[in-house]
Scaffold this motif. Structure first.
Motif, PDB file in Angstrom:
ATOM      1  N   ARG A  43      -1.738 -10.502   5.896  1.00 43.58           N
ATOM      2  CA  ARG A  43      -2.545  -9.483   5.201  1.00 43.58           C
ATOM      3  C   ARG A  43      -2.008  -9.205   3.806  1.00 43.58           C
ATOM      4  N   ALA A  44      -0.702  -9.264   3.630  1.00 40.82           N
ATOM      5  CA  ALA A  44      -0.121  -9.032   2.311  1.00 40.82           C
ATOM      6  C   ALA A  44      -0.585 -10.092   1.319  1.00 40.82           C
ATOM      7  N   ILE A  45      -0.672 -11.345   1.782  1.00 38.45           N
ATOM      8  CA  ILE A  45      -1.139 -12.419   0.911  1.00 38.45           C
ATOM      9  C   ILE A  45      -2.602 -12.198   0.544  1.00 38.45           C
ATOM     10  N   LEU A  46      -3.427 -11.798   1.519  1.00 38.04           N
ATOM     11  CA  LEU A  46      -4.837 -11.529   1.259  1.00 38.04           C
ATOM     12  C   LEU A  46      -5.001 -10.441   0.209  1.00 38.04           C
ATOM     13  N   ASP A  47      -4.258  -9.346   0.360  1.00 41.68           N
ATOM     14  CA  ASP A  47      -4.383  -8.252  -0.608  1.00 41.68           C
ATOM     15  C   ASP A  47      -3.891  -8.672  -1.989  1.00 41.68           C
ATOM     16  N   GLY A  48      -2.830  -9.487  -2.025  1.00 46.99           N
ATOM     17  CA  GLY A  48      -2.350  -9.991  -3.308  1.00 46.99           C
ATOM     18  C   GLY A  48      -3.377 -10.883  -3.983  1.00 46.99           C
ATOM     19  N   MET A  49      -4.057 -11.718  -3.181  1.00 37.75           N
ATOM     20  CA  MET A  49      -5.102 -12.583  -3.732  1.00 37.75           C
ATOM     21  C   MET A  49      -6.265 -11.770  -4.284  1.00 37.75           C
ATOM     22  N   LEU A  50      -6.673 -10.760  -3.538  1.00 29.40           N
ATOM     23  CA  LEU A  50      -7.773  -9.924  -4.007  1.00 29.40           C
ATOM     24  C   LEU A  50      -7.382  -9.168  -5.272  1.00 29.40           C
ATOM     25  N   GLY A  51      -6.131  -8.708  -5.345  1.00 32.49           N
ATOM     26  CA  GLY A  51      -5.653  -8.052  -6.554  1.00 32.49           C
ATOM     27  C   GLY A  51      -5.689  -9.000  -7.739  1.00 32.49           C
ATOM     28  N   GLU A 244     -10.912  -2.811  -1.422  1.00 32.31           N
ATOM     29  CA  GLU A 244     -10.538  -3.735  -0.356  1.00 32.31           C
ATOM     30  C   GLU A 244      -9.021  -3.921  -0.265  1.00 32.31           C
ATOM     31  N   THR A 245      -8.318  -3.733  -1.386  1.00 29.17           N
ATOM     32  CA  THR A 245      -6.864  -3.942  -1.399  1.00 29.17           C
ATOM     33  C   THR A 245      -6.075  -2.676  -1.063  1.00 29.17           C
ATOM     34  N   GLN A 246      -6.759  -1.557  -0.886  1.00 25.48           N
ATOM     35  CA  GLN A 246      -6.059  -0.280  -0.723  1.00 25.48           C
ATOM     36  C   GLN A 246      -6.155   0.285   0.692  1.00 25.48           C
ATOM     37  N   ARG A 247      -6.441  -0.560   1.669  1.00 27.98           N
ATOM     38  CA  ARG A 247      -6.683  -0.083   3.022  1.00 27.98           C
ATOM     39  C   ARG A 247      -5.561  -0.420   3.993  1.00 27.98           C
ATOM     40  N   ASP A 248      -4.426  -0.909   3.472  1.00 27.94           N
ATOM     41  CA  ASP A 248      -3.304  -1.237   4.341  1.00 27.94           C
ATOM     42  C   ASP A 248      -2.007  -0.839   3.637  1.00 27.94           C
ATOM     43  N   ASN A 249      -0.892  -1.446   4.006  1.00 21.62           N
ATOM     44  CA  ASN A 249       0.414  -1.057   3.474  1.00 21.62           C
ATOM     45  C   ASN A 249       0.889  -1.955   2.341  1.00 21.62           C
ATOM     46  N   TYR A 250      -0.030  -2.704   1.709  1.00 18.81           N
ATOM     47  CA  TYR A 250       0.385  -3.679   0.705  1.00 18.81           C
ATOM     48  C   TYR A 250      -0.231  -3.391  -0.660  1.00 18.81           C
ATOM     49  N   THR A 251      -0.369  -2.113  -0.955  1.00 18.44           N
ATOM     50  CA  THR A 251      -0.987  -1.738  -2.225  1.00 18.44           C
ATOM     51  C   THR A 251      -0.148  -2.187  -3.424  1.00 18.44           C
ATOM     52  N   ASP A 252       1.172  -2.172  -3.281  1.00 16.63           N
ATOM     53  CA  ASP A 252       2.035  -2.612  -4.390  1.00 16.63           C
ATOM     54  C   ASP A 252       1.862  -4.105  -4.659  1.00 16.63           C
ATOM     55  N   ILE A 253       1.742  -4.896  -3.583  1.00 15.69           N
ATOM     56  CA  ILE A 253       1.530  -6.334  -3.746  1.00 15.69           C
ATOM     57  C   ILE A 253       0.185  -6.593  -4.407  1.00 15.69           C
ATOM     58  N   ALA A 254      -0.831  -5.847  -3.985  1.00 23.59           N
ATOM     59  CA  ALA A 254      -2.151  -5.996  -4.593  1.00 23.59           C
ATOM     60  C   ALA A 254      -2.121  -5.625  -6.069  1.00 23.59           C
ATOM     61  N   THR A 255      -1.382  -4.570  -6.400  1.00 23.69           N
ATOM     62  CA  THR A 255      -1.282  -4.141  -7.796  1.00 23.69           C
ATOM     63  C   THR A 255      -0.585  -5.193  -8.650  1.00 23.69           C
ATOM     64  N   MET A 256       0.487  -5.757  -8.148  1.00 27.49           N
ATOM     65  CA  MET A 256       1.182  -6.797  -8.896  1.00 27.49           C
ATOM     66  C   MET A 256       0.323  -8.068  -9.005  1.00 27.49           C
ATOM     67  N   GLY A 257      -0.475  -8.343  -7.965  1.00 30.39           N
ATOM     68  CA  GLY A 257      -1.426  -9.449  -8.063  1.00 30.39           C
ATOM     69  C   GLY A 257      -2.436  -9.205  -9.168  1.00 30.39           C
ATOM     70  N   PHE A 258      -2.884  -7.962  -9.270  1.00 30.97           N
ATOM     71  CA  PHE A 258      -3.820  -7.579 -10.340  1.00 30.97           C
ATOM     72  C   PHE A 258      -3.187  -7.800 -11.708  1.00 30.97           C
ATOM     73  N   ILE A 259      -1.969  -7.338 -11.880  1.00 34.71           N
ATOM     74  CA  ILE A 259      -1.262  -7.492 -13.153  1.00 34.71           C
ATOM     75  C   ILE A 259      -1.110  -8.973 -13.500  1.00 34.71           C
ATOM     76  N   GLY A 260      -0.735  -9.786 -12.507  1.00 31.45           N
ATOM     77  CA  GLY A 260      -0.578 -11.212 -12.746  1.00 31.45           C
ATOM     78  C   GLY A 260      -1.879 -11.870 -13.150  1.00 31.45           C
ATOM     79  N   GLY A 261      -2.973 -11.535 -12.472  1.00 34.31           N
ATOM     80  CA  GLY A 261      -4.270 -12.091 -12.823  1.00 34.31           C
ATOM     81  C   GLY A 261      -4.707 -11.690 -14.223  1.00 34.31           C
ATOM     82  N   PHE A 262      -4.448 -10.431 -14.592  1.00 35.29           N
ATOM     83  CA  PHE A 262      -4.817  -9.948 -15.925  1.00 35.29           C
ATOM     84  C   PHE A 262      -4.050 -10.718 -17.000  1.00 35.29           C
ATOM     85  N   ILE A 263      -2.741 -10.881 -16.798  1.00 39.21           N
ATOM     86  CA  ILE A 263      -1.909 -11.562 -17.790  1.00 39.21           C
ATOM     87  C   ILE A 263      -2.343 -13.011 -17.965  1.00 39.21           C
TER      88      ILE A 263
END
Length: 273
Positions: A43-51, A244-263
């Motif tokens: 699930r952490a990988i999924l949330d990171g991908m969505l981020g 979709e990324t804020q419904r479990d315990n991996y919000t930080d991973i999703a946020t860092m995924g977002f930052i990486g995608g933006f950069i």
């Protein structure tokens, strides 16, 4: 990369938009094909991908669409920003309406939380349609940008269009996997999960061709069209991707995924434009 840019400069913009989105669809297919190799997905990988997907879409909305749209608009001050403001609002309104009409279900949501018109369609179909909604503005954005290049508008470049297609393609790869694996968990065979996963991006080439044709035919609409695609993508990110990324315990991973995608998207756009 220079060879690719030179090639796209030498062909019809509508054909170029089609080829670019066939590439992005191909990466979705490649991502969905991972369902044949893995039994499940953390699930952490999924949330990171969505981020990551959200970060790419937000960066593309500004660097590839809004900024060029404002730059090529006539006038000064508030007059110059009006076309982009109107287009941005209409784009978000378009997806808002689609969200209320098209039956769909977000990846991490329960079946009782499905949206759109009431239907007896299966959960697998609803999950696929949710991701398909992501891909409509992405394909449209690529097509509009290629169409703008053919019209000779200052601020629109083949490099920028190629960068956008590359960025969208990069986020389509994990997105394909993120669709196929939940379907596999629902009990579908690997083959069916793959087919649904890759089909979620089949709309991109159609949207791209429509966008390129519209801008090439009606050139004055380009600033509106660019910001229309941006508004549609921002609406998708805020209303669908981020929740979709804020419904479990991996919000930080999703946020860092977002930052990486933006950069990554920002670097591609600035580096290739």
């Amino acid at each position: 990369m220079e060879y690719i840019i030179d090639y796209f400069e030498s062909i019809n913009p509508i054909v170029a938009a089609l080829y670019a989105t066939l590439f992005t669809w191909g990466l979705t297919t490649a991502g969905a094909s991972l369902v044949f190799l893995f039994k499940g997905m953390n699930r952490a990988i999924l949330d990171g991908m969505l981020g990551f997907t959200g970060g790419v879409m937000v960066a593309a909305s500004f660097w590839s669409l809004l900024a060029p749209g404002i730059e090529m608009s006539p006038g000064e001050g508030f007059v110059k920003v009006w076309p982009s403001a109107i287009g941005f609002f209409l784009g978000s309104l378009f997806i808002f309406g689609l969200d209320k009409i098209l039956p769909h279900l977000h990846i991490n949501f329960k079946e009782s939380e499905k949206e759109g018109l009431q239907t007896s369609w299966r959960r697998t179909t609803l999950l696929t349609l949710a991701i398909t909604m992501h891909n409509i503005p992405e394909g449209l954005a690529i097509g509009v940008l290629f169409g703008g290049v053919s019209a000779g508008f200052e601020g629109a470049s083949i490099g920028g269009a190629v960068a956008l297609a590359l960025g969208i393609g990069l986020q389509n790869f994990p997105e394909g996997f993120a669709v196929a694996m939940p379907l596999r968990r629902q009990g579908l065979s690997r083959r069916k999960s793959f087919m649904f996963g890759q089909a979620s991006a089949i709309v991109e080439p159609f949207a791209a061709v429509i966008g390129a044709w519209a801008v090439s035919t009606f050139q004055p609409i380009l600033p509106y069209a660019l910001s229309f695609a941006a508004g549609a993508m921002i609406f998708v990110v805020i209303e669908e991707v981020i929740p979709e990324t804020q419904r479990d315990n991996y919000t930080d991973i999703a946020t860092m995924g977002f930052i990486g995608g933006f950069i990554i998207m920002m670097a591609l756009d600035v580096g290739l434009a």
